[in-house]
Scaffold this active site. Structure first.
Site, PDB file in Angstrom:
ATOM      1  N   ASP A   1      11.285   0.590   5.456  1.00 44.86           N
ATOM      2  CA  ASP A   1       9.860   0.906   5.288  1.00 44.86           C
ATOM      3  C   ASP A   1       9.196   1.242   6.609  1.00 44.86           C
ATOM      4  O   ASP A   1       8.187   1.947   6.650  1.00 44.86           O
ATOM      5  CB  ASP A   1       9.140  -0.269   4.621  1.00 44.86           C
ATOM      6  CG  ASP A   1       9.493  -0.289   3.160  1.00 44.86           C
ATOM      7  OD1 ASP A   1      10.586  -0.774   2.819  1.00 44.86           O
ATOM      8  OD2 ASP A   1       8.703   0.257   2.362  1.00 44.86           O
TER       9      ASP A   1
ATOM     10  N   GLN B   1      13.941  -4.031  -8.248  1.00 43.51           N
ATOM     11  CA  GLN B   1      14.185  -2.602  -8.021  1.00 43.51           C
ATOM     12  C   GLN B   1      15.679  -2.275  -8.088  1.00 43.51           C
ATOM     13  O   GLN B   1      16.061  -1.164  -8.461  1.00 43.51           O
ATOM     14  CB  GLN B   1      13.635  -2.171  -6.649  1.00 43.51           C
ATOM     15  CG  GLN B   1      12.133  -2.220  -6.519  1.00 43.51           C
ATOM     16  CD  GLN B   1      11.680  -3.535  -5.929  1.00 43.51           C
ATOM     17  OE1 GLN B   1      12.290  -4.573  -6.156  1.00 43.51           O
ATOM     18  NE2 GLN B   1      10.609  -3.504  -5.173  1.00 43.51           N
TER      19      GLN B   1
ATOM     20  N   LYS C   1      12.942  -4.206   2.395  1.00 44.31           N
ATOM     21  CA  LYS C   1      12.742  -5.136   1.271  1.00 44.31           C
ATOM     22  C   LYS C   1      13.211  -6.546   1.593  1.00 44.31           C
ATOM     23  O   LYS C   1      14.272  -6.721   2.192  1.00 44.31           O
ATOM     24  CB  LYS C   1      13.488  -4.573   0.048  1.00 44.31           C
ATOM     25  CG  LYS C   1      13.388  -5.392  -1.213  1.00 44.31           C
ATOM     26  CD  LYS C   1      11.980  -5.757  -1.622  1.00 44.31           C
ATOM     27  CE  LYS C   1      11.033  -4.589  -1.736  1.00 44.31           C
ATOM     28  NZ  LYS C   1       9.612  -5.003  -1.855  1.00 44.31           N
TER      29      LYS C   1
ATOM     30  N   ARG D   1      -1.046  -0.136   0.446  1.00 45.99           N
ATOM     31  CA  ARG D   1       0.046  -1.042   0.846  1.00 45.99           C
ATOM     32  C   ARG D   1       0.180  -0.962   2.370  1.00 45.99           C
ATOM     33  O   ARG D   1       0.141   0.135   2.932  1.00 45.99           O
ATOM     34  CB  ARG D   1       1.372  -0.653   0.161  1.00 45.99           C
ATOM     35  CG  ARG D   1       1.319  -0.858  -1.359  1.00 45.99           C
ATOM     36  CD  ARG D   1       2.687  -0.703  -1.992  1.00 45.99           C
ATOM     37  NE  ARG D   1       3.540  -1.861  -1.752  1.00 45.99           N
ATOM     38  CZ  ARG D   1       4.835  -1.899  -2.057  1.00 45.99           C
ATOM     39  NH1 ARG D   1       5.427  -0.838  -2.577  1.00 45.99           N
ATOM     40  NH2 ARG D   1       5.544  -2.993  -1.832  1.00 45.99           N
TER      41      ARG D   1
ATOM     42  N   ARG E   1       6.645   3.584  -5.811  1.00 45.39           N
ATOM     43  CA  ARG E   1       6.995   2.667  -4.724  1.00 45.39           C
ATOM     44  C   ARG E   1       8.111   3.292  -3.906  1.00 45.39           C
ATOM     45  O   ARG E   1       8.650   4.333  -4.268  1.00 45.39           O
ATOM     46  CB  ARG E   1       7.333   1.259  -5.239  1.00 45.39           C
ATOM     47  CG  ARG E   1       8.111   1.141  -6.509  1.00 45.39           C
ATOM     48  CD  ARG E   1       9.482   1.687  -6.464  1.00 45.39           C
ATOM     49  NE  ARG E   1      10.278   1.062  -5.413  1.00 45.39           N
ATOM     50  CZ  ARG E   1      11.445   1.505  -4.986  1.00 45.39           C
ATOM     51  NH1 ARG E   1      11.990   2.615  -5.514  1.00 45.39           N
ATOM     52  NH2 ARG E   1      12.116   0.904  -4.033  1.00 45.39           N
ATOM     53  N   GLY E   2       8.463   2.626  -2.786  1.00 44.37           N
ATOM     54  CA  GLY E   2       9.444   3.206  -1.867  1.00 44.37           C
ATOM     55  C   GLY E   2       8.668   3.971  -0.798  1.00 44.37           C
ATOM     56  O   GLY E   2       7.762   4.753  -1.128  1.00 44.37           O
ATOM     57  N   ALA E   3       9.027   3.730   0.469  1.00 42.17           N
ATOM     58  CA  ALA E   3       8.216   4.242   1.575  1.00 42.17           C
ATOM     59  C   ALA E   3       7.980   5.761   1.523  1.00 42.17           C
ATOM     60  O   ALA E   3       6.825   6.222   1.537  1.00 42.17           O
ATOM     61  CB  ALA E   3       8.848   3.818   2.892  1.00 42.17           C
TER      62      ALA E   3
HETATM   63  O1  MRU Z   1       8.319  -2.703  -2.413  1.00 37.34           O
HETATM   64  P1  MRU Z   1       9.050  -1.392  -2.509  1.00 37.34           P
HETATM   65  O2  MRU Z   1       9.817  -1.215  -3.769  1.00 37.34           O
HETATM   66  O3  MRU Z   1       8.128  -0.232  -2.207  1.00 37.34           O
HETATM   67  O4  MRU Z   1      10.099  -1.483  -1.320  1.00 37.34           O
HETATM   68  C1  MRU Z   1      10.986  -0.415  -1.130  1.00 37.34           C
HETATM   69  C2  MRU Z   1      11.989  -0.661  -0.085  1.00 37.34           C
HETATM   70  O5  MRU Z   1      12.013  -1.692   0.557  1.00 37.34           O
HETATM   71  C3  MRU Z   1      12.915   0.472   0.228  1.00 37.34           C
HETATM   72  O6  MRU Z   1      14.149  -0.008   0.675  1.00 37.34           O
HETATM   73  C4  MRU Z   1      12.294   1.334   1.334  1.00 37.34           C
HETATM   74  O7  MRU Z   1      10.994   1.721   0.981  1.00 37.34           O
HETATM   75  C5  MRU Z   1      13.106   2.536   1.639  1.00 37.34           C
HETATM   76  S1  MRU Z   1      13.056   3.692   0.335  1.00 37.34           S
HETATM   77  C6  MRU Z   1      13.885   5.089   0.799  1.00 37.34           C
END
Ligand code: MRU
Length: 353
Positions: free
Chosen positions: A244, A203, A255, A95, A52-54
């Site tokens: 994201d 997270q 988030k 996603r 996960r994470g963009a």
């Molecule tokens: O749902 P997630 O855990 O994928 O969401 C992640 C976030 O919102 C992060 O803040 C975002 O992806 C930036 S990560 C460098």
């Protein structure tokens, strides 16, 4: 690859012609890693948030396409190309919100289509591997650059509030928001971090706390709804979060819960910084085009798999929210710090500086 700072945690990497990852859905209780060259398995890992994470999902998807291409390189040409196009579609539909996923898959599709003219299947697979590993390396280098730009904005002894996990575990390595914390820390600044737990997937509690404790950076966990009070009480010098997607107008999609923190920061004159590589900036979208992911309501009705309400209770589960541009002090990218007015300045930076 050589980097100017230690790379201690990797969320996704390339090994034996496969894409590998640490299962972030199990951290910090179990440190499990997996590898695959099957697009369906990788898609499941992204949907269930093992990855996960963009930036991490973009890098993983690119590596996954390359791994699959190598695996099926003995198929006939037409079938090979069609199957890779299908794999890109499978990963595309995992996603909907993080721009980096579509950005990385578009790069892979463009590489496939340009290599398809005249090269053998093995040569195309090789081009795809080179492009995917380049995307991974660029992500790590971008994080380090953002860390260096951003660390200049962090005063010595500062307390930084962050939300969710925008760390090594959300990128190929090093992190965006946590990248800034790392560089500030390595340069000797005595920072402290306040991490929100980040319901419902936690997270912050599970990943940010684990990552910062491993690094030795002092971190204190709070529940999400304490953020307003700790900001008002003067315990926070600056807020640093990831993103994201950032639209051409400067709206920040991050988030769920980010917006409330930005409002509290503005009200209390605390700087609110967003850190994201230019691969997160989506100049083609305005805020009305962005799809905010809605996840299974059961995530809200449970904590770590344990029910916290009645089984038949209704729940809403928006994974992201929208922060208005006027709440954002600056956006830190690998090409420099972007200040308002965001529409003009984002366009300039995203197009190359
Ligand atoms: O749902 P997630 O855990 O994928 O969401 C992640 C976030 O919102 C992060 O803040 C975002 O992806 C930036 S990560 C460098």
């Amino acid at each position: 690859m050589d980097y100017p700072y230690p790379i201690k945690i990797r969320a996704v990497w390339w090994e034996n012609n496969q894409v590998c990852w640490i299962d972030t859905s199990k951290l910090p209780f179990e440190e499990k890693t997996y590898c695959t060259d099957e697009p369906e398995r990788l898609a499941r890992a992204i949907i269930t948030m093992e990855i996960r994470g963009a930036p991490a999902i973009g890098v993983a998807a690119a590596l996954g396409v390359a791994a699959y291409a190598i695996k099926i390189a003995s198929s006939n040409r037409e079938e090979f190309i069609n199957r890779i196009e299908d794999a890109i579609k499978t990963l595309w539909n995992t996603r909907p919100t993080a721009h980096n996923l579509f950005w990385a898959l578009t790069r892979m599709r463009n590489t496939l289509r340009s290599a398809a003219e005249g090269l053998s299947t093995n040569e195309i697979a090789d081009r795809l591997r080179a492009e995917a590993t380049r995307i991974m390396d660029e992500d790590i280098r971008a994080n380090i650059r953002m860390g260096e730009y951003g660390a200049e904005l962090v005063p010595d002894n500062a307390t930084i509030l962050t939300h969710c996990n925008a760390g090594a575990l959300a990128t190929a390595a090093f992190g965006t928001a946590e990248g800034i914390m790392r560089v500030a820390w390595y340069k000797g600044k005595k920072i402290k971090v306040i991490a929100t737990e980040t319901r419902p997937v936690l997270q912050g509690a599970r990943l940010t706390v684990w990552e910062l404790m491993k690094e030795g950076i002092p971190v204190t966990l709070i529940t999400d709804n304490m953020a307003g009070y700790v900001i008002r009480k003067g315990l926070v010098d600056l807020v640093i979060v990831g993103a994201d997607r950032i639209t051409r107008e400067g709206y920040v999609i991050n988030k769920i819960g980010t917006y409330m923190i930005a409002l509290a920061a503005k009200r209390n004159n605390v700087p609110f910084y967003v850190v994201a590589p230019t691969s997160t900036i989506d100049l083609n979208s305005s805020i009305d085009d962005v799809v905010i992911e809605e996840r299974d309501p059961n995530e809200v009705k449970k904590v770590l798999g344990k029910p916290i309400t009645l089984e038949e209770a209704k729940a809403l589960n928006y994974a992201f929210d929208i922060t208005d541009p006027d709440l954002v002090t600056a956006i830190i990218t690998e090409r420099g710090i972007v200040k308002p007015p965001f529409p003009e300045n984002l366009k300039r930076i995203a197009r190359g500086g």
